[in-house]
Design a protein around this motif. Sequence first.
Motif, PDB file in Angstrom:
ATOM      1  N   ASP A  37      -3.686   4.040  -4.791  1.00  0.00           N
ATOM      2  CA  ASP A  37      -4.387   5.260  -5.195  1.00  0.00           C
ATOM      3  C   ASP A  37      -5.234   5.016  -6.439  1.00  0.00           C
ATOM      4  OD1 ASP A  37      -1.866   4.807  -6.384  1.00  0.00           O
ATOM      5  OD2 ASP A  37      -1.699   6.876  -7.066  1.00  0.00           O
ATOM      6  N   ARG A  38      -4.718   4.202  -7.378  1.00  0.00           N
ATOM      7  CA  ARG A  38      -5.493   3.850  -8.570  1.00  0.00           C
ATOM      8  C   ARG A  38      -6.739   3.051  -8.183  1.00  0.00           C
ATOM      9  NH1 ARG A  38      -6.957   4.146 -12.525  1.00  0.00           N
ATOM     10  NH2 ARG A  38      -6.308   2.459 -13.913  1.00  0.00           N
ATOM     11  N   VAL A  39      -6.566   2.145  -7.234  1.00  0.00           N
ATOM     12  CA  VAL A  39      -7.703   1.326  -6.785  1.00  0.00           C
ATOM     13  C   VAL A  39      -8.773   2.199  -6.144  1.00  0.00           C
ATOM     14  CG1 VAL A  39      -8.436  -0.522  -5.219  1.00  0.00           C
ATOM     15  CG2 VAL A  39      -6.273  -0.730  -6.469  1.00  0.00           C
ATOM     16  N   ALA A  40      -8.353   3.101  -5.267  1.00  0.00           N
ATOM     17  CA  ALA A  40      -9.308   3.976  -4.576  1.00  0.00           C
ATOM     18  C   ALA A  40     -10.058   4.862  -5.572  1.00  0.00           C
ATOM     19  CB  ALA A  40      -8.572   4.829  -3.538  1.00  0.00           C
ATOM     20  N   ASP A  41      -9.344   5.431  -6.537  1.00  0.00           N
ATOM     21  CA  ASP A  41      -9.984   6.293  -7.535  1.00  0.00           C
ATOM     22  C   ASP A  41     -10.978   5.511  -8.387  1.00  0.00           C
ATOM     23  OD1 ASP A  41      -8.490   8.397  -6.612  1.00  0.00           O
ATOM     24  OD2 ASP A  41      -7.015   8.346  -8.235  1.00  0.00           O
ATOM     25  N   PHE A  42     -10.587   4.305  -8.806  1.00  0.00           N
ATOM     26  CA  PHE A  42     -11.458   3.485  -9.646  1.00  0.00           C
ATOM     27  C   PHE A  42     -12.726   3.095  -8.898  1.00  0.00           C
ATOM     28  CE2 PHE A  42     -12.891  -0.642 -11.275  1.00  0.00           C
ATOM     29  CZ  PHE A  42     -12.998  -0.372 -12.627  1.00  0.00           C
ATOM     30  N   CYS A  43     -12.584   2.675  -7.658  1.00  0.00           N
ATOM     31  CA  CYS A  43     -13.753   2.264  -6.870  1.00  0.00           C
ATOM     32  C   CYS A  43     -14.683   3.454  -6.611  1.00  0.00           C
ATOM     33  CB  CYS A  43     -13.311   1.625  -5.559  1.00  0.00           C
ATOM     34  SG  CYS A  43     -12.574  -0.019  -5.739  1.00  0.00           S
ATOM     35  N   LYS A  44     -14.102   4.598  -6.319  1.00  0.00           N
ATOM     36  CA  LYS A  44     -14.918   5.778  -6.051  1.00  0.00           C
ATOM     37  C   LYS A  44     -15.684   6.212  -7.295  1.00  0.00           C
ATOM     38  CE  LYS A  44     -14.670  10.529  -4.324  1.00  0.00           C
ATOM     39  NZ  LYS A  44     -13.764  11.604  -3.811  1.00  0.00           N
TER      40      LYS A  44
ATOM     41  N   PHE B 170      -5.260  -5.591  -0.365  1.00  0.00           N
ATOM     42  CA  PHE B 170      -4.448  -4.492  -0.895  1.00  0.00           C
ATOM     43  C   PHE B 170      -5.315  -3.249  -0.921  1.00  0.00           C
ATOM     44  CE2 PHE B 170      -2.900  -2.041  -4.628  1.00  0.00           C
ATOM     45  CZ  PHE B 170      -1.560  -1.893  -4.287  1.00  0.00           C
ATOM     46  N   ALA B 171      -4.679  -2.097  -0.915  1.00  0.00           N
ATOM     47  CA  ALA B 171      -5.399  -0.816  -0.975  1.00  0.00           C
ATOM     48  C   ALA B 171      -6.415  -0.720   0.157  1.00  0.00           C
ATOM     49  CB  ALA B 171      -6.083  -0.642  -2.332  1.00  0.00           C
ATOM     50  N   HIS B 172      -5.939  -0.998   1.364  1.00  0.00           N
ATOM     51  CA  HIS B 172      -6.782  -0.914   2.560  1.00  0.00           C
ATOM     52  C   HIS B 172      -8.044  -1.763   2.429  1.00  0.00           C
ATOM     53  CE1 HIS B 172      -4.148   2.279   3.978  1.00  0.00           C
ATOM     54  NE2 HIS B 172      -4.309   2.897   2.817  1.00  0.00           N
ATOM     55  N   GLY B 173      -7.905  -2.904   1.770  1.00  0.00           N
ATOM     56  CA  GLY B 173      -9.017  -3.844   1.663  1.00  0.00           C
ATOM     57  C   GLY B 173      -9.925  -3.619   0.472  1.00  0.00           C
ATOM     58  N   GLN B 174      -9.638  -2.641  -0.374  1.00  0.00           N
ATOM     59  CA  GLN B 174     -10.485  -2.405  -1.545  1.00  0.00           C
ATOM     60  C   GLN B 174     -10.142  -3.326  -2.719  1.00  0.00           C
ATOM     61  OE1 GLN B 174     -10.181   2.114  -1.768  1.00  0.00           O
ATOM     62  NE2 GLN B 174     -12.384   1.829  -2.061  1.00  0.00           N
ATOM     63  N   LEU B 175      -9.051  -4.063  -2.606  1.00  0.00           N
ATOM     64  CA  LEU B 175      -8.698  -5.061  -3.607  1.00  0.00           C
ATOM     65  C   LEU B 175      -8.232  -6.321  -2.893  1.00  0.00           C
ATOM     66  CD1 LEU B 175      -6.757  -4.675  -6.909  1.00  0.00           C
ATOM     67  CD2 LEU B 175      -5.927  -6.343  -5.237  1.00  0.00           C
ATOM     68  N   ILE B 176      -8.659  -7.463  -3.399  1.00  0.00           N
ATOM     69  CA  ILE B 176      -8.228  -8.758  -2.864  1.00  0.00           C
ATOM     70  C   ILE B 176      -7.664  -9.590  -4.005  1.00  0.00           C
ATOM     71  CG2 ILE B 176      -8.957 -10.946  -1.833  1.00  0.00           C
ATOM     72  CD1 ILE B 176     -11.024  -9.441  -0.215  1.00  0.00           C
TER      73      ILE B 176
ATOM     74  N   ASP C 206       0.800  -1.230   0.000  1.00  0.00           N
ATOM     75  CA  ASP C 206       0.000   0.000   0.000  1.00  0.00           C
ATOM     76  C   ASP C 206       0.830   1.277   0.000  1.00  0.00           C
ATOM     77  OD1 ASP C 206      -2.218  -1.558  -0.024  1.00  0.00           O
ATOM     78  OD2 ASP C 206      -3.053  -0.868   1.888  1.00  0.00           O
ATOM     79  N   SER C 207       2.107   1.171   0.306  1.00  0.00           N
ATOM     80  CA  SER C 207       2.933   2.384   0.345  1.00  0.00           C
ATOM     81  C   SER C 207       3.480   2.764  -1.030  1.00  0.00           C
ATOM     82  CB  SER C 207       4.102   2.189   1.321  1.00  0.00           C
ATOM     83  OG  SER C 207       5.004   1.197   0.841  1.00  0.00           O
ATOM     84  N   VAL C 208       3.317   1.892  -2.018  1.00  0.00           N
ATOM     85  CA  VAL C 208       3.843   2.158  -3.366  1.00  0.00           C
ATOM     86  C   VAL C 208       2.680   2.563  -4.258  1.00  0.00           C
ATOM     87  CG1 VAL C 208       5.151   1.249  -5.315  1.00  0.00           C
ATOM     88  CG2 VAL C 208       5.630   0.420  -2.992  1.00  0.00           C
ATOM     89  N   GLU C 209       2.584   3.866  -4.553  1.00  0.00           N
ATOM     90  CA  GLU C 209       1.451   4.389  -5.306  1.00  0.00           C
ATOM     91  C   GLU C 209       1.811   4.607  -6.773  1.00  0.00           C
ATOM     92  OE1 GLU C 209       0.196   7.917  -3.218  1.00  0.00           O
ATOM     93  OE2 GLU C 209      -1.045   6.732  -1.848  1.00  0.00           O
ATOM     94  N   GLY C 210       0.790   4.984  -7.541  1.00  0.00           N
ATOM     95  CA  GLY C 210       0.997   5.314  -8.944  1.00  0.00           C
ATOM     96  C   GLY C 210       1.171   4.086  -9.813  1.00  0.00           C
TER      97      GLY C 210
END
Length: 256
Positions: free
Chosen positions: A139-146, A167-173, A119-123
Amino acid sequence: MNSIVLSVMIMQIEHPENVHLIRGNHEASDINALFGFRIECIERMGENDGIWAWTRFNQLFNCIPLAALIEKKIICMHGGIGRSIHAVEQIEKLERPITMDAGSIVLMDLLWSDPTENDSVEGLRPNARGPGLVTFGPDRVADFCKKNRLQLIIRAHECVMDGFERFAHGQLITLFSATNYCGTANNAGAILVVGRGLVVVPKLIHPLPPPIHSPEASPERVGDDAWMQELNIQRPPTPTRGRPQPEVDRNSLAYI
């Protein structure tokens, strides 16, 4: 392999409301040929019938759905969203049958991309699988889900030691159901049970120790499967997340 593919297809035909197939990166003729599917068809059916069956299988693979939505809140795919996928509609617009030769970046990302290391490696980062492939950050996961009003992405494509990995604070498994992958990883497998309120509960499948006396290990059986053992030695492995990988030709899409 033939029997597995046929069993899955029969299950989907018999239970179309309960069994759904999603295409992966191995449902491409060059990749499954590299991994022995073409040779297996020939070994089992003879040269002419084997090549015919392998060709027909790949024509079918080109028609398999590329993703699935659960209650419009959970999206399932093989690889990931990569660099190019920002809306679910981009996936829906891909016309099937489709081959990897179509050159679609969306298709390539769907079947080949991976999350970054943690989770610390963004972009976006280059992917060790090969040139032109990427890893995508939380960050890509969070933007896509939102943007798509989703609560979760479920994907596969990588062997994870506990069968699933958040991954991504639980937004991807990442989900991987094969235990002790290729007989060497000693990983657990897992399935995900989606319950009421779309609560996702993982169920682990622990690898079994090899039996002391197994018909699979008989001299006769070993001789029959010698061609498959040779293929297993030659073919590149699916990377295990969190473990160093042996050196392979990382400039090839064969790095699977």
